[in-house]
Design a protein around this motif. Structure first.
Motif, PDB file in Angstrom:
ATOM      1  N   THR A 169       2.393  -0.959   0.846  1.00  0.00           N
ATOM      2  CA  THR A 169       2.220   0.376   0.291  1.00  0.00           C
ATOM      3  C   THR A 169       3.595   0.991   0.037  1.00  0.00           C
ATOM      4  O   THR A 169       4.627   0.483   0.460  1.00  0.00           O
ATOM      5  CB  THR A 169       1.395   1.262   1.238  1.00  0.00           C
ATOM      6  OG1 THR A 169       1.969   1.213   2.552  1.00  0.00           O
ATOM      7  CG2 THR A 169      -0.059   0.774   1.294  1.00  0.00           C
ATOM      8  N   SER A 177      -1.684   7.456  -6.415  1.00  0.00           N
ATOM      9  CA  SER A 177      -2.270   6.109  -6.478  1.00  0.00           C
ATOM     10  C   SER A 177      -1.320   5.097  -7.107  1.00  0.00           C
ATOM     11  O   SER A 177      -1.725   4.266  -7.929  1.00  0.00           O
ATOM     12  CB  SER A 177      -3.594   6.148  -7.257  1.00  0.00           C
ATOM     13  OG  SER A 177      -3.373   6.469  -8.624  1.00  0.00           O
ATOM     14  N   LYS A 218       0.594  -1.622  -3.275  1.00  0.00           N
ATOM     15  CA  LYS A 218      -0.817  -1.457  -2.928  1.00  0.00           C
ATOM     16  C   LYS A 218      -1.115   0.040  -2.825  1.00  0.00           C
ATOM     17  O   LYS A 218      -0.549   0.731  -1.974  1.00  0.00           O
ATOM     18  CB  LYS A 218      -1.131  -2.132  -1.601  1.00  0.00           C
ATOM     19  CG  LYS A 218      -2.608  -2.054  -1.218  1.00  0.00           C
ATOM     20  CD  LYS A 218      -2.881  -2.815   0.067  1.00  0.00           C
ATOM     21  CE  LYS A 218      -4.374  -2.768   0.415  1.00  0.00           C
ATOM     22  NZ  LYS A 218      -4.667  -3.556   1.634  1.00  0.00           N
ATOM     23  N   VAL A 224      -2.301  -6.698  -6.339  1.00  0.00           N
ATOM     24  CA  VAL A 224      -1.548  -5.864  -5.393  1.00  0.00           C
ATOM     25  C   VAL A 224      -2.193  -5.765  -4.011  1.00  0.00           C
ATOM     26  O   VAL A 224      -1.638  -5.121  -3.123  1.00  0.00           O
ATOM     27  CB  VAL A 224      -1.357  -4.427  -5.958  1.00  0.00           C
ATOM     28  CG1 VAL A 224      -0.536  -4.470  -7.241  1.00  0.00           C
ATOM     29  CG2 VAL A 224      -2.695  -3.755  -6.207  1.00  0.00           C
ATOM     30  N   GLU A 225      -3.339  -6.402  -3.810  1.00  0.00           N
ATOM     31  CA  GLU A 225      -4.053  -6.214  -2.547  1.00  0.00           C
ATOM     32  C   GLU A 225      -3.251  -6.689  -1.339  1.00  0.00           C
ATOM     33  O   GLU A 225      -3.444  -6.187  -0.221  1.00  0.00           O
ATOM     34  CB  GLU A 225      -5.403  -6.925  -2.590  1.00  0.00           C
ATOM     35  CG  GLU A 225      -5.336  -8.434  -2.773  1.00  0.00           C
ATOM     36  CD  GLU A 225      -6.723  -9.036  -2.849  1.00  0.00           C
ATOM     37  OE1 GLU A 225      -7.696  -8.350  -2.457  1.00  0.00           O
ATOM     38  OE2 GLU A 225      -6.838 -10.199  -3.316  1.00  0.00           O
ATOM     39  N   ASN A 226      -2.326  -7.615  -1.534  1.00  0.00           N
ATOM     40  CA  ASN A 226      -1.504  -8.108  -0.422  1.00  0.00           C
ATOM     41  C   ASN A 226      -0.071  -7.578  -0.464  1.00  0.00           C
ATOM     42  O   ASN A 226       0.791  -8.057   0.285  1.00  0.00           O
ATOM     43  CB  ASN A 226      -1.490  -9.639  -0.426  1.00  0.00           C
ATOM     44  CG  ASN A 226      -2.862 -10.227  -0.163  1.00  0.00           C
ATOM     45  OD1 ASN A 226      -3.600  -9.751   0.711  1.00  0.00           O
ATOM     46  ND2 ASN A 226      -3.223 -11.255  -0.923  1.00  0.00           N
ATOM     47  N   MET A 227       0.180  -6.586  -1.312  1.00  0.00           N
ATOM     48  CA  MET A 227       1.502  -6.000  -1.411  1.00  0.00           C
ATOM     49  C   MET A 227       1.644  -4.825  -0.445  1.00  0.00           C
ATOM     50  O   MET A 227       0.645  -4.227  -0.019  1.00  0.00           O
ATOM     51  CB  MET A 227       1.770  -5.529  -2.845  1.00  0.00           C
ATOM     52  CG  MET A 227       1.644  -6.624  -3.895  1.00  0.00           C
ATOM     53  SD  MET A 227       2.719  -8.051  -3.583  1.00  0.00           S
ATOM     54  CE  MET A 227       4.325  -7.292  -3.787  1.00  0.00           C
ATOM     55  N   PRO A 263      -6.675  -5.065  -9.092  1.00  0.00           N
ATOM     56  CA  PRO A 263      -6.635  -5.016  -7.628  1.00  0.00           C
ATOM     57  C   PRO A 263      -6.110  -6.289  -6.983  1.00  0.00           C
ATOM     58  O   PRO A 263      -5.326  -6.228  -6.028  1.00  0.00           O
ATOM     59  CB  PRO A 263      -8.094  -4.735  -7.248  1.00  0.00           C
ATOM     60  CG  PRO A 263      -8.650  -3.986  -8.420  1.00  0.00           C
ATOM     61  CD  PRO A 263      -7.978  -4.579  -9.620  1.00  0.00           C
ATOM     62  N   PHE A 322      -7.113   2.171  -1.488  1.00  0.00           N
ATOM     63  CA  PHE A 322      -7.097   1.002  -2.365  1.00  0.00           C
ATOM     64  C   PHE A 322      -8.242   1.106  -3.363  1.00  0.00           C
ATOM     65  O   PHE A 322      -9.319   0.561  -3.179  1.00  0.00           O
ATOM     66  CB  PHE A 322      -7.201  -0.279  -1.535  1.00  0.00           C
ATOM     67  CG  PHE A 322      -7.011  -1.533  -2.341  1.00  0.00           C
ATOM     68  CD1 PHE A 322      -5.872  -1.734  -3.089  1.00  0.00           C
ATOM     69  CD2 PHE A 322      -7.984  -2.521  -2.333  1.00  0.00           C
ATOM     70  CE1 PHE A 322      -5.691  -2.890  -3.830  1.00  0.00           C
ATOM     71  CE2 PHE A 322      -7.822  -3.685  -3.067  1.00  0.00           C
ATOM     72  CZ  PHE A 322      -6.671  -3.873  -3.821  1.00  0.00           C
ATOM     73  N   CYS A 374       0.715   1.993  -8.177  1.00  0.00           N
ATOM     74  CA  CYS A 374       0.519   0.548  -8.065  1.00  0.00           C
ATOM     75  C   CYS A 374       1.708  -0.233  -8.607  1.00  0.00           C
ATOM     76  O   CYS A 374       1.772  -1.452  -8.447  1.00  0.00           O
ATOM     77  CB  CYS A 374      -0.772   0.112  -8.753  1.00  0.00           C
ATOM     78  SG  CYS A 374      -0.859   0.470 -10.519  1.00  0.00           S
ATOM     79  N   LYS A 422      -2.879   3.590  -1.941  1.00  0.00           N
ATOM     80  CA  LYS A 422      -3.605   4.081  -0.774  1.00  0.00           C
ATOM     81  C   LYS A 422      -4.258   5.413  -1.139  1.00  0.00           C
ATOM     82  O   LYS A 422      -3.554   6.367  -1.469  1.00  0.00           O
ATOM     83  CB  LYS A 422      -2.647   4.257   0.404  1.00  0.00           C
ATOM     84  CG  LYS A 422      -3.323   4.688   1.691  1.00  0.00           C
ATOM     85  CD  LYS A 422      -2.306   4.865   2.814  1.00  0.00           C
ATOM     86  CE  LYS A 422      -2.973   5.307   4.094  1.00  0.00           C
ATOM     87  NZ  LYS A 422      -1.992   5.530   5.193  1.00  0.00           N
TER      88      LYS A 422
END
Length: 214
Positions: free
Chosen positions: A66, A17, A40, A61-64, A58, A44, A19, A42
């Motif tokens: 993986t 996980s 991000k 990093v939601e638009n970063m 969250p 999420f 981040c 995975k």
């Protein structure tokens, strides 16, 4: 000495996980580059315990990308290099399990742990957690920030080498009667789990402590 110090932050107690990753490149015993990426995870998912440790939420990093999208950028500083981490068993496992979760072949690299080395180099210290160790050695950094944790780890190894007049990793192995770890393509880290679902809270806390509270 040439090496790369790394530090991962994770969104949950799962080793995959990731981040955040910070790394610090050292060439000829000089720090030449420091980098950090937000990742991000995975799937999420985040938990409050890990957020409390590193402060990554969250929305940050939601638009970063993986981790797999970053690998070509990271790989040259890892493959066929010496990798250093403070509690290397955690960071190496995070790296390898994450790569395998994306179907990416593991690189070859060696690794050493500054927790174990500092315990042998400075046995008089009450604590070898990164923040306490750096306080004792006069190293200033922001704890639980991957960028700075990797930098602090690099500084610790360079300080040990200086204090003991060590010029190579062979010298380190001989001085402290230790052996470097090795990762090779084809090794399988996928069966190493971070928690027992029946003991989620206990193992969750252990994994977090293993990675960041040391």
């Amino acid at each position: 000495m040439d090496f790369t110090a790394i530090d991962f932050e994770t969104a949950t107690s799962e080793f995959t996980s990731v981040c955040s990753l910070g790394w610090c490149v050292v060439r000829n015993s000089e720090i030449v580059r420091r980098e950090e990426i937000l990742i991000k995870p995975k799937p999420f998912e985040f938990n409050d315990y890990n957020i409390k440790i590193h402060g990554i939420r969250p929305g940050m990093v939601e638009n970063m990308p993986t981790f797999d999208a970053y690998w070509d950028r990271i790989k040259p500083d890892i493959e066929n290099k010496m990798v250093i981490a403070h509690n290397a068993s955690f960071d190496v496992r995070v790296l390898c399990q994450t790569l395998q979760s994306f179907g990416i072949e593991l690189p070859h690299f060696s690794y050493m742990c500054t927790v174990k080395l500092s315990q042998k180099a400075y046995p008089e210290l009450e604590s070898h957690r990164l923040n306490k160790l750096c306080d004792a050695l006069g190293i200033t950094f922001n704890h639980h920030q991957a960028y700075d944790d990797a930098y602090a780890c690099a500084r610790v190894l360079l300080r040990i080498a200086e204090d003991y007049s060590l010029e190579s990793f062979e010298d380190i192995e001989e001085c402290f009667d230790t052996k470097r770890g090795e990762v090779q393509p084809g090794m399988d880290f996928s069966t190493k789990k971070s928690r027992n679902p029946h003991k989620r809270r206990k193992i969750h806390n252990t994994a977090a402590a293993e990675s960041k509270l040391i």
